[in-house]
Design a protein around this motif. Structure first.
Motif, PDB file in Angstrom:
ATOM      1  N   GLN A   1       0.847  -1.190   0.000  1.00  0.00           N
ATOM      2  CA  GLN A   1       0.000   0.000   0.000  1.00  0.00           C
ATOM      3  C   GLN A   1       0.883   1.241   0.000  1.00  0.00           C
ATOM      4  O   GLN A   1       1.904   1.291   0.701  1.00  0.00           O
ATOM      5  N   VAL A   2       0.461   2.227  -0.782  1.00  0.00           N
ATOM      6  CA  VAL A   2       1.173   3.499  -0.817  1.00  0.00           C
ATOM      7  C   VAL A   2       0.153   4.616  -0.683  1.00  0.00           C
ATOM      8  O   VAL A   2      -0.598   4.890  -1.621  1.00  0.00           O
ATOM      9  N   PRO A   3       0.084   5.242   0.491  1.00  0.00           N
ATOM     10  CA  PRO A   3      -0.790   6.413   0.650  1.00  0.00           C
ATOM     11  C   PRO A   3      -0.016   7.671   0.271  1.00  0.00           C
ATOM     12  O   PRO A   3       1.165   7.811   0.604  1.00  0.00           O
ATOM     13  N   VAL A   4      -0.690   8.576  -0.408  1.00  0.00           N
ATOM     14  CA  VAL A   4      -0.029   9.804  -0.842  1.00  0.00           C
ATOM     15  C   VAL A   4      -1.082  10.900  -0.974  1.00  0.00           C
ATOM     16  O   VAL A   4      -2.248  10.619  -1.273  1.00  0.00           O
ATOM     17  N   PHE A   5      -0.666  12.127  -0.756  1.00  0.00           N
ATOM     18  CA  PHE A   5      -1.591  13.239  -0.900  1.00  0.00           C
ATOM     19  C   PHE A   5      -1.679  13.676  -2.360  1.00  0.00           C
ATOM     20  O   PHE A   5      -0.716  13.545  -3.145  1.00  0.00           O
ATOM     21  N   GLU A   6      -2.827  14.198  -2.701  1.00  0.00           N
ATOM     22  CA  GLU A   6      -3.051  14.696  -4.064  1.00  0.00           C
ATOM     23  C   GLU A   6      -1.988  15.731  -4.432  1.00  0.00           C
ATOM     24  O   GLU A   6      -1.578  16.538  -3.597  1.00  0.00           O
ATOM     25  N   GLU A   7      -1.543  15.669  -5.679  1.00  0.00           N
ATOM     26  CA  GLU A   7      -0.533  16.543  -6.270  1.00  0.00           C
ATOM     27  C   GLU A   7       0.893  16.231  -5.821  1.00  0.00           C
ATOM     28  O   GLU A   7       1.843  16.872  -6.277  1.00  0.00           O
ATOM     29  N   ALA A   8       1.052  15.258  -4.951  1.00  0.00           N
ATOM     30  CA  ALA A   8       2.399  14.837  -4.558  1.00  0.00           C
ATOM     31  C   ALA A   8       2.945  13.849  -5.581  1.00  0.00           C
ATOM     32  O   ALA A   8       2.179  13.205  -6.303  1.00  0.00           O
ATOM     33  N   PRO A   9       4.272  13.693  -5.637  1.00  0.00           N
ATOM     34  CA  PRO A   9       4.850  12.669  -6.526  1.00  0.00           C
ATOM     35  C   PRO A   9       4.731  11.289  -5.887  1.00  0.00           C
ATOM     36  O   PRO A   9       4.595  11.157  -4.662  1.00  0.00           O
ATOM     37  N   VAL A  10       4.786  10.268  -6.722  1.00  0.00           N
ATOM     38  CA  VAL A  10       4.689   8.908  -6.201  1.00  0.00           C
ATOM     39  C   VAL A  10       5.613   7.989  -6.990  1.00  0.00           C
ATOM     40  O   VAL A  10       5.859   8.206  -8.186  1.00  0.00           O
ATOM     41  N   GLU A  11       6.135   6.978  -6.290  1.00  0.00           N
ATOM     42  CA  GLU A  11       6.915   5.924  -6.943  1.00  0.00           C
ATOM     43  C   GLU A  11       6.428   4.587  -6.406  1.00  0.00           C
ATOM     44  O   GLU A  11       6.377   4.378  -5.189  1.00  0.00           O
ATOM     45  N   LEU A  12       6.080   3.696  -7.313  1.00  0.00           N
ATOM     46  CA  LEU A  12       5.695   2.336  -6.959  1.00  0.00           C
ATOM     47  C   LEU A  12       6.817   1.427  -7.424  1.00  0.00           C
ATOM     48  O   LEU A  12       7.181   1.425  -8.603  1.00  0.00           O
ATOM     49  N   ARG A  13       7.323   0.630  -6.492  1.00  0.00           N
ATOM     50  CA  ARG A  13       8.538  -0.121  -6.772  1.00  0.00           C
ATOM     51  C   ARG A  13       8.253  -1.545  -7.246  1.00  0.00           C
ATOM     52  O   ARG A  13       7.341  -2.214  -6.731  1.00  0.00           O
ATOM     53  N   CYS A  14       9.074  -1.975  -8.198  1.00  0.00           N
ATOM     54  CA  CYS A  14       8.944  -3.318  -8.753  1.00  0.00           C
ATOM     55  C   CYS A  14      10.332  -3.863  -9.045  1.00  0.00           C
ATOM     56  O   CYS A  14      11.132  -3.208  -9.717  1.00  0.00           O
ATOM     57  N   ASN A  15      10.608  -5.044  -8.549  1.00  0.00           N
ATOM     58  CA  ASN A  15      11.835  -5.751  -8.877  1.00  0.00           C
ATOM     59  C   ASN A  15      11.484  -7.093  -9.505  1.00  0.00           C
ATOM     60  O   ASN A  15      10.477  -7.705  -9.163  1.00  0.00           O
TER      61      ASN A  15
END
Lengths: 113, 115
Positions: free
Chosen positions: B10-24
């Protein structure tokens, strides 16, 4: 263009009953995939077909599950007899051989009571 | 055999913030890599894919991902998220590139965008 079509969208049945899920792939696609999605196990590939021929059914959980693709525009996934642990969302996806991009249907939510 | 690990459930983030979802991923052969998005009560939709060429791949809805062969990663990024980006995101690897074979999916990352 119509996407992948699945029916029914929702199915509620009782343990022991036969369940048949249906899928119509995108016209011209010659690969078809059946997936199962649950909270516990995530997205699992059950079986896939190339040119209507089953290529890999190693993901089919047990003999109660069977899948057919009688022609290029139709496939079924059958569960007989159904059990409560089969409750899940079942997705069908199709692709054109060589593209590696799969297009998913909206899924069938199956509940076995 | 190939495998995919999504490092965050789960990744919670505020609107207009940047986000990175990690995958290996792990693989002994060349791979094709994909990101799919699943909105509530819908099927999966392709966001972007890496087949070859430039390691920075741009997809729909302002998302992009970078293929890093040395780190065997394919992280998904967006510089500014919207409420409508709230969804489940799946990373996947093609088990047999060019042969329309299996896609191996990660367990998924739930992106929750808060106002």
């Amino acid at each position: 263009d119509a996407g992948v079509i699945q029916s029914p969208r929702h199915e509620v049945t009782e343990m022991g009953q036969e369940v048949t899920l249906r899928c119509k792939p995108i016209s011209g696609h010659n690969s078809l995939f059946w997936y199962r999605q649950t909270m516990m196990r995530g997205l699992e590939l059950l079986i896939y077909f190339n040119n209507n021929v089953p290529i890999d059914d190693s993901g089919m959980p047990e003999d109660r599950f069977s899948a057919k693709m009688p022609n290029a525009s139709f496939s079924t996934l059958k569960i007989q007899p159904s059990e409560p642990r089969d409750s899940a969302v079942y997705f069908c996806a199709s692709s054109f051989k060589g593209s590696d991009t799969q297009y998913f249907g909206p899924g069938t939510r199956l509940t076995v009571l | 055999a190939q495998s995919v690990t999504q490092l965050d459930s789960q990744v919670p983030v505020f609107e207009e913030a940047p986000v990175e979802l990690r995958c290996n991923y792990s693989s002994s052969v060349s791979v094709y890599l994909f990101w799919y998005v699943q909105y509530p009560n819908q099927g999966l939709q392709l966001l972007l894919k890496y087949l070859s060429g430039s390691t920075l791949v741009k997809g729909i809805n302002g998302f992009e991902a970078e293929f890093n062969k040395s780190q065997t990663s394919f992280h998904l990024r967006k510089p500014s998220v919207h409420i409508s980006d709230t969804a489940e995101y799946f990373c996947a690897v093609s088990a047999s590139p060019g042969n329309t074979g299996k896609l191996i999916f990660g367990q998924g990352t739930t992106l929750q965008v808060k106002p």
